[in-house]
Design an enzyme around this catalytic site. Structure first.
Site, short mmCIF file in Angstrom:
data_model
loop_
_atom_site.label_atom_id
_atom_site.label_comp_id
_atom_site.label_asym_id
_atom_site.label_seq_id
_atom_site.Cartn_x
_atom_site.Cartn_y
_atom_site.Cartn_z
CB CYS A 1 -34.33 2.19 -28.15
SG CYS A 1 -34.35 3.81 -27.38
CB CYS B 1 -34.71 7.54 -29.65
SG CYS B 1 -33.65 6.85 -28.38
#
Lengths: 351, 78
Positions: B13, B10
């Site tokens: 990250c 996502c």
């Protein structure tokens, strides 16, 4: 939200900290109170638009609602994050570890609402729960409750529709999560969970989140979270309010009431079918919900629509597909979807 | 130093990876980066909220995106 080492800048005294919070809260309250009179004055007096015209009421709805939603969001997200800094998903799992189905489903649904959780963590959380021995049905109760009873939605519904509707929203949302998880657990669907989940060994010790975080850090977390959320949701909110304003100003008075009022038995399922592919969040759909409700769409229909948009999203299903086989995923969507539809009918019947 | 970024891919990250890389070059540390996206492996670290940062086989942070300074402080401690 777990830091092990906390780098500290200069420690602020607690009195200063709470003083600052008090001032910000007062300021927030003042802005909230002044929101309507300010836009009334600017649009109807200064700009000379009439409240009776479509343009006037749409522009007013857009500016007033934008201010209101952003104020509410900022305040809510901050408060929720500070409260949630006391709860962590690791602690929740520990609480659910020894539970049996039944009581476990109730606890899981309740904890699903208060545990800080982002749908992008749904998969590691699912594996973490199941691998630690939390029953599948209890884990699913947690996974359903978390997006279904959304804390941002709770406060926005409270701000827009009052206490009774908020209580019903929370109550029915929890009911769907408890019953849904319980039924799915009874069906013994472990064979439709990808086998690697049960084979996952939890190595070493779990990250132990710091529970003795000073208030200063909790407030800092709250501020960071407000910035993150606002940065993420503002386009959705503006689009939502834009569509809401258009409906507010231009949709014919009886259009929605005739086609989607509580008299139409098909309104609820249609609202759910339309809502699932729409990818937004609670803050983005709220203005739409408000405008539709004001135009006479049944309250249950509107809430079903909102729950479908928030709780069932395609990206989350694609993520969950990595741990659930397609059969279980379909049953999960079916149970949550029927629950949402049932809530819609119940709401339409009692309000 | 062996650094792992745990996350299912996502946006958070990527932000964590950027902050960590910036901190590493700020401190001029010699570090290998590895991105762990497999959910099973992420969970086996005991991590249930992503993104998480693993330094030399120890989870030092999970569930949020820290600032570059915070990562630098975490790395400098080692």
């Amino acid at each position: 939200m777990n830091t092990i080492t906390k780098p500290k800048a200069s420690p602020t005294s607690n009195a200063q900290l709470w003083g600052k919070l008090g001032i910000v809260t007062l300021l927030w309250g003042l802005l909230y109170k002044l929101n309507r009179p300010t836009w009334d004055w600017l649009i109807y007096q200064v700009a000379g638009l009439s409240e009776e015209t479509r343009l006037g009421s749409a522009v007013h709805f857009f500016l007033f609602d934008t201010t209101k939603i952003f104020l509410l969001l900022g305040g809510i997200v901050f408060a929720v994050t500070v409260v949630r800094s006391f709860v962590t998903i690791e602690r929740t799992r520990a609480l659910l570890g020894g539970r049996r189905e039944g009581a476990g489903n109730v606890a899981a649904a309740g904890l699903g609402v208060v545990t800080p959780f982002c749908s992008c963590s749904a998969v590691p959380a699912f594996i973490g729960f199941v691998a630690a021995g939390v029953p599948l049905g209890v884990t699913l109760s947690f996974l359903i409750a978390s997006p279904m009873v959304n804390e941002v939605a709770i406060v926005l519904i409270f701000g827009l529709f009052g206490f009774k509707i908020t209580a019903l929203y929370i109550g029915f949302g929890l009911l769907v999560a408890i019953l849904g998880g319980f039924i799915l657990g009874k069906l013994r669907l472990e064979r439709w969970v990808e086998p690697f989940v049960f084979e996952t060994k939890l190595r070493g010790k779990t990250v132990v989140p710091s529970s003795d975080m000073p208030w200063e850090d909790r407030f800092a977390l709250g501020r960071e979270e407000v910035a993150t959320i606002l940065k993420k949701v503002w386009p959705y909110v503006l689009v939502g309010i834009g569509i809401g304003a258009a409906i507010h100003g231009w949709a014919p008075e009886d259009f929605f009431a005739r086609w989607a009022g509580s008299g139409n038995p098909l309104a609820v399922p249609i609202a759910v079918v339309v809502g699932v592919p729409l990818y937004s969040n609670a803050a983005g759909v709220m203005p739409l919900v408000e405008a539709l409700a004001a135009k006479g769409v049944g309250m249950g229909t509107v809430l079903s629509f909102m729950m479908a948009v928030v709780a069932l999203s395609l990206p989350e299903m694609i993520l969950l597909r990595r741990v659930l086989k397609i059969q279980l995923l379909a049953i999960y969507v079916g149970v949550v979807g029927s629950g949402i539809i049932a809530v819609g009918y119940l709401f339409n019947a009692i309000i | 130093m062996d650094i792992k970024i745990l996350g299912t891919g996502c946006a958070n990250c990527d932000s964590l990876e950027k902050a960590t890389q910036a901190a590493v070059s700020e401190l001029a540390i010699d570090a290998q980066f590895e991105k762990v996206t497999d959910p099973g492996e992420i969970a086996s670290w005991g991590v249930m909220s992503t993104p998480a940062l693993v330094v030399d086989d120890e989870v030092v942070l999970s569930g949020r995106v820290p600032s570059q300074d915070e990562v630098a402080a975490l790395l400098a401690d080692r």
